[in-house]
Design a protein around this motif. Structure first.
Motif, PDB file in Angstrom:
ATOM      1  N   ALA A   1       2.973   3.488   9.491  1.00  0.00           N
ATOM      2  CA  ALA A   1       3.463   2.953   8.220  1.00  0.00           C
ATOM      3  C   ALA A   1       4.767   2.193   8.439  1.00  0.00           C
ATOM      4  O   ALA A   1       5.449   2.368   9.449  1.00  0.00           O
TER       5      ALA A   1
ATOM      6  N   VAL B   1      -3.873   0.554  10.340  1.00  0.00           N
ATOM      7  CA  VAL B   1      -2.804   0.759   9.366  1.00  0.00           C
ATOM      8  C   VAL B   1      -1.567  -0.036   9.781  1.00  0.00           C
ATOM      9  O   VAL B   1      -0.956  -0.728   8.973  1.00  0.00           O
TER      10      VAL B   1
ATOM     11  N   LEU C   1       0.599   5.214   0.832  1.00  0.00           N
ATOM     12  CA  LEU C   1      -0.254   6.161   1.549  1.00  0.00           C
ATOM     13  C   LEU C   1       0.217   7.573   1.219  1.00  0.00           C
ATOM     14  O   LEU C   1       1.372   7.915   1.460  1.00  0.00           O
TER      15      LEU C   1
ATOM     16  N   VAL D   1       2.988  -0.848   4.287  1.00  0.00           N
ATOM     17  CA  VAL D   1       2.507   0.488   3.932  1.00  0.00           C
ATOM     18  C   VAL D   1       3.692   1.430   3.781  1.00  0.00           C
ATOM     19  O   VAL D   1       4.521   1.565   4.688  1.00  0.00           O
TER      20      VAL D   1
ATOM     21  N   VAL E   1       0.844  -1.190   0.000  1.00  0.00           N
ATOM     22  CA  VAL E   1       0.000   0.000   0.000  1.00  0.00           C
ATOM     23  C   VAL E   1       0.881   1.241   0.000  1.00  0.00           C
ATOM     24  O   VAL E   1       1.860   1.319   0.751  1.00  0.00           O
TER      25      VAL E   1
END
Length: 276
Positions: free
Chosen positions: A134, A108, A58, A115, A56
């Protein structure tokens, strides 16, 4: 391919096993209002469960990553803890709200898909909470960071104080949290808050996607395992810190200084704190 869900605080795009989650507000500077806090855990639960997503990215839309907590939109929730002498019901409701917000950021951190945060412009308060969840953080040269909560009469309570000590040194954590000062991208890189700095928003987003693609090309179950092992030893300490600060703020956050901080923001003037 754009996500089929109509999110209010995010856009989501999936391509080649990488999902890009972009903060879009609706507050100015992608400020974190009610939609952000309600949608974030649902969104990351979906990404965690999607077998086609392996990493992912962000990001934030526009010139800034995020201005942090939307104090205008969330001011009513904060005001409840100041009302009625902050009796047990108000404190209990506030405690539950903090735990819900913590769970949103934790979604998250707990996502099995790594992330990578791409940060440009301002990353303030709740934005730091978010990027500490993250796995990897990149910044553009114009990025600025601030653990701003102390400036508004609050102890940061949704992730920064729990996770930042595992990212940067203790002295740096204390300096940022106790002063609320702003630091630029160069300082953030020097203290280890970000992995690398790139020329502009376009470059930092490209770098985040390049790293996400590298991760996505690896065996997904092994990637999950690496995250699980890395998180195993620190997760109990993070959870304990989050529980403690939620209780601490429910007990001690109601203050004249908090009310003064919120009032000063709306009146656009410097606050006058008195320690009451």
């Amino acid at each position: 391919m754009t996500d089929h869900t109509s999110w209010k605080a995010f856009t989501v795009e999936r391509k080649d096993h990488v999902a890009q989650v972009t903060l879009i507000g609706p507050g100015k500077g992608n400020a974190m209002g009610p939609d952000f806090w309600s949608e974030l855990p649902v969104l990351f639960a979906e990404l965690d469960a999607d077998p086609d997503v392996r990493a992912v990215v962000l990001a934030g839309s526009g010139k800034h990553f995020t201005f942090g907590l939307d104090l205008v939109a969330m001011g009513g929730d904060l005001a409840t803890v100041l009302e009625d002498g902050a009796r047990a019901k108000a404190r209990t409701d506030f405690h539950e709200m903090v735990k819900r917000m913590q769970a949103a950021i934790t979604a998250v951190a707990d996502c099995r898909k790594p992330v990578v945060a791409a940060i440009q412009g301002w990353c303030i308060g709740g934005g730091v909470d978010l990027i500490t969840a993250a796995d990897i953080r990149y910044a553009s040269a114009d990025a600025k960071f601030s653990v701003r909560e102390v400036k508004v009469g609050m102890v940061a309570d949704v992730g920064t104080l729990a996770r930042l000590p595992y990212i940067i040194g203790d002295g740096h954590v204390r300096e940022l949290a106790l002063t609320g000062k702003d630091i630029d991208a160069a300082r953030a890189e020097k203290i280890g808050l970000v992995n690398d700095v790139f020329t502009d928003a376009e470059a930092v987003l490209a770098a985040a996607h390049e790293t996400a693609a590298e991760i996505a090309a690896n065996p997904p179950l092994v990637v999950h395992g690496i995250k699980d092992v890395l998180d195993h030893s620190r997760s109990p300490q993070v959870d304990d810190s989050l529980r403690y600060v939620a209780a601490w703020n429910a007990a001690f956050l109601p203050s004249e200084d908090l009310g003064e901080a919120i009032k000063a923001i709306f009146e656009k003037r410097p606050p006058q704190f008195k320690g009451r």
